[in-house]
Motif scaffolding. Structure first.
Motif, PDB file in Angstrom:
ATOM      1  N   LEU A  58       9.566   6.276 -34.864  1.00 19.20           N
ATOM      2  CA  LEU A  58      10.168   7.522 -34.397  1.00 19.20           C
ATOM      3  C   LEU A  58      11.159   7.974 -35.470  1.00 19.20           C
ATOM      4  CD1 LEU A  58      10.840   6.802 -30.614  1.00 19.20           C
ATOM      5  CD2 LEU A  58       9.407   8.646 -31.517  1.00 19.20           C
ATOM      6  N   PRO A  59      10.842   9.001 -36.238  1.00 19.24           N
ATOM      7  CA  PRO A  59      11.783   9.454 -37.272  1.00 19.24           C
ATOM      8  C   PRO A  59      13.111   9.937 -36.691  1.00 19.24           C
ATOM      9  CG  PRO A  59       9.587  10.387 -37.607  1.00 19.24           C
ATOM     10  CD  PRO A  59       9.575   9.744 -36.258  1.00 19.24           C
ATOM     11  N   ARG A  60      13.080  10.376 -35.452  1.00 17.92           N
ATOM     12  CA  ARG A  60      14.275  10.706 -34.689  1.00 17.92           C
ATOM     13  C   ARG A  60      13.927  10.434 -33.232  1.00 17.92           C
ATOM     14  NH1 ARG A  60      14.318  17.350 -34.449  1.00 17.92           N
ATOM     15  NH2 ARG A  60      12.046  17.642 -34.369  1.00 17.92           N
ATOM     16  N   ALA A  61      14.920  10.196 -32.411  1.00 25.12           N
ATOM     17  CA  ALA A  61      14.660   9.789 -31.032  1.00 25.12           C
ATOM     18  C   ALA A  61      15.650  10.454 -30.092  1.00 25.12           C
ATOM     19  CB  ALA A  61      14.753   8.265 -30.901  1.00 25.12           C
ATOM     20  N   PRO A  62      15.282  10.586 -28.804  1.00 28.50           N
ATOM     21  CA  PRO A  62      16.226  11.148 -27.836  1.00 28.50           C
ATOM     22  C   PRO A  62      17.516  10.349 -27.726  1.00 28.50           C
ATOM     23  CG  PRO A  62      14.025  11.024 -26.887  1.00 28.50           C
ATOM     24  CD  PRO A  62      13.985  10.280 -28.185  1.00 28.50           C
ATOM     25  N   GLN A  63      17.399   9.025 -27.952  1.00 21.45           N
ATOM     26  CA  GLN A  63      18.577   8.177 -27.778  1.00 21.45           C
ATOM     27  C   GLN A  63      18.342   6.821 -28.444  1.00 21.45           C
ATOM     28  OE1 GLN A  63      21.659   7.345 -24.124  1.00 21.45           O
ATOM     29  NE2 GLN A  63      19.509   7.392 -23.600  1.00 21.45           N
ATOM     30  N   TRP A  64      19.398   6.288 -29.033  1.00 19.80           N
ATOM     31  CA  TRP A  64      19.377   4.955 -29.645  1.00 19.80           C
ATOM     32  C   TRP A  64      20.551   4.174 -29.070  1.00 19.80           C
ATOM     33  CZ3 TRP A  64      18.308   0.513 -31.471  1.00 19.80           C
ATOM     34  CH2 TRP A  64      19.044  -0.161 -32.431  1.00 19.80           C
ATOM     35  N   LEU A  65      20.226   3.170 -28.276  1.00 13.73           N
ATOM     36  CA  LEU A  65      21.231   2.313 -27.647  1.00 13.73           C
ATOM     37  C   LEU A  65      21.075   0.909 -28.199  1.00 13.73           C
ATOM     38  CD1 LEU A  65      20.720   3.465 -23.933  1.00 13.73           C
ATOM     39  CD2 LEU A  65      22.520   4.218 -25.494  1.00 13.73           C
ATOM     40  N   ASP A  66      22.148   0.352 -28.675  1.00 12.63           N
ATOM     41  CA  ASP A  66      22.078  -0.994 -29.243  1.00 12.63           C
ATOM     42  C   ASP A  66      22.941  -1.938 -28.426  1.00 12.63           C
ATOM     43  OD1 ASP A  66      21.158  -2.897 -30.960  1.00 12.63           O
ATOM     44  OD2 ASP A  66      22.633  -2.500 -32.522  1.00 12.63           O
TER      45      ASP A  66
END
Length: 339
Positions: free
Chosen positions: A74-82
């Motif tokens: 995904l080159p960009r995503a709705p959300q990135w949670l770590d």
């Protein structure tokens, strides 16, 4: 299935279906982009599976797969949670600065929301103006989710995992203390992350996807020397079901959301801090952890953070030594901002 995204100079790239051995690929017919597939996964996934089976059977239209031509899946995503599922890592951080670990850290996972609009390509170099910011890699596993309703419990949460991949969650250690000191979380200290060229469906791992954990070593090489071989399934206090439950406690999340495991960290064979590979240990998944162990054992760190010209590689092999996700391969280079 094994999927990738070709860098075709558009924001979201072109979805590829990749062969099991990562040698061949075809442009997906069922969806143009990874996000498009995730937005209608129930309909699109069976079509992609048919394309995957045809490819592995010898589709004549296939071309040689070049992972260096790929963006992150995904080159960009709705959300990135770590998350921070490996509490051993958190405990070492606090022990190195003589801080006690709150008991709640073993019961409720830590998680932050990172930037998801500018992921790096897996073979794209890391650029910063200075090395004074404490450049570090963090090798992790990550999952891509379907739409997940608010309040889903850990027992059902894994049903929403669609794909698995690896991540280099680049961190700027020198900027973290000031940001955390403000009591409002990461922004500057958590720049763009890079994900593995390949994202796979959980069934591709067989028995190595177990109880919401990837039970294989993650390989980290620093300047072409083995740096980390920690097992992603060992010492993972919170599995992905628990991380998802944490994320949806008070809100739903949308298809394409990525959740990371946090830095993979194993205790030493004696139950104490892990040892470097050169001393017979499994090494580390980030430089900060090696520095923490040095501080605990010797009073101060002797290992530096990444410098310009350094290279990091992150990958994972199956039991037969075959690459599962392709490789994250990045050099650190100096960045000159626009005038």
């Amino acid at each position: 299935m094994k999927l990738a995204t070709l860098n075709n100079n558009t924001r979201d790239g072109r979805l590829l279906v990749v062969s099991t051995d990562l040698t061949k690929a075809v442009e997906a017919k069922a969806a143009n982009t990874m996000q498009g597939a995730l937005d209608d996964w129930a309909t699109i996934a069976p079509q992609l599976k048919a394309e995957y089976d045809e490819l592995n059977a010898g589709n004549a239209a296939a071309f040689d797969f070049d992972e260096t031509a790929c963006t992150s899946p995904l080159p960009r995503a709705p959300q990135w949670l770590d998350g921070s599922a490996y509490v051993n890592h958190v405990e070492l951080v606090r022990k190195a600065r003589n801080a006690e670990m709150p008991p709640s850290f073993w019961e409720d996972p830590l998680m932050y929301q990172g930037g998801s609009d500018t992921f790096l390509r897996p073979h794209q170099n890391i650029h910063f103006e200075t090395t004074d910011w404490g450049i570090d890699m963090e090798a992790e596993t990550a999952v891509i989710l379907d739409d997940v309703p608010m309040g889903v419990k850990k027992e059902k949460a894994l049903d929403y995992v669609r794909l698995i991949m690896l991540v280099n969650d680049v961190s700027l250690r020198g900027l973290i203390p000031q940001e955390l000191g403000k009591g409002f979380g990461f922004v500057q200290s958590k720049p763009s992350s890079a994900f593995s060229p390949i994202a796979i469906t959980p069934d591709e791992l067989g028995d190595n996807w177990n109880d919401g954990k990837v039970t294989l070593p993650i390989c980290v090489d620093l300047n072409n020397a083995p740096f980390g071989r920690a097992d992603a399934g060992v010492d993972m206090t919170f599995n992905f079901g628990q991380l998802i439950q944490h994320a949806v406690k008070s809100r739903p999340i949308s298809a394409g959301t990525i959740i990371g495991s946090g830095t993979i960290s194993n205790k030493g064979a004696d139950g104490g801090p892990g040892k470097p590979i050169s001393e017979g240990g499994l090494g580390y998944s980030c430089l900060a952890e090696e520095r923490m162990v040095e501080t605990i054992l010797h009073g101060s760190p002797s290992t530096s953070f990444m410098q310009f010209g350094d290279n990091v590689k992150i990958y994972m092999n199956d039991a037969d030594g075959n690459s599962i996700f392709g490789m994250i391969d990045q050099d650190v280079e100096q960045y000159n901002p626009p005038a």
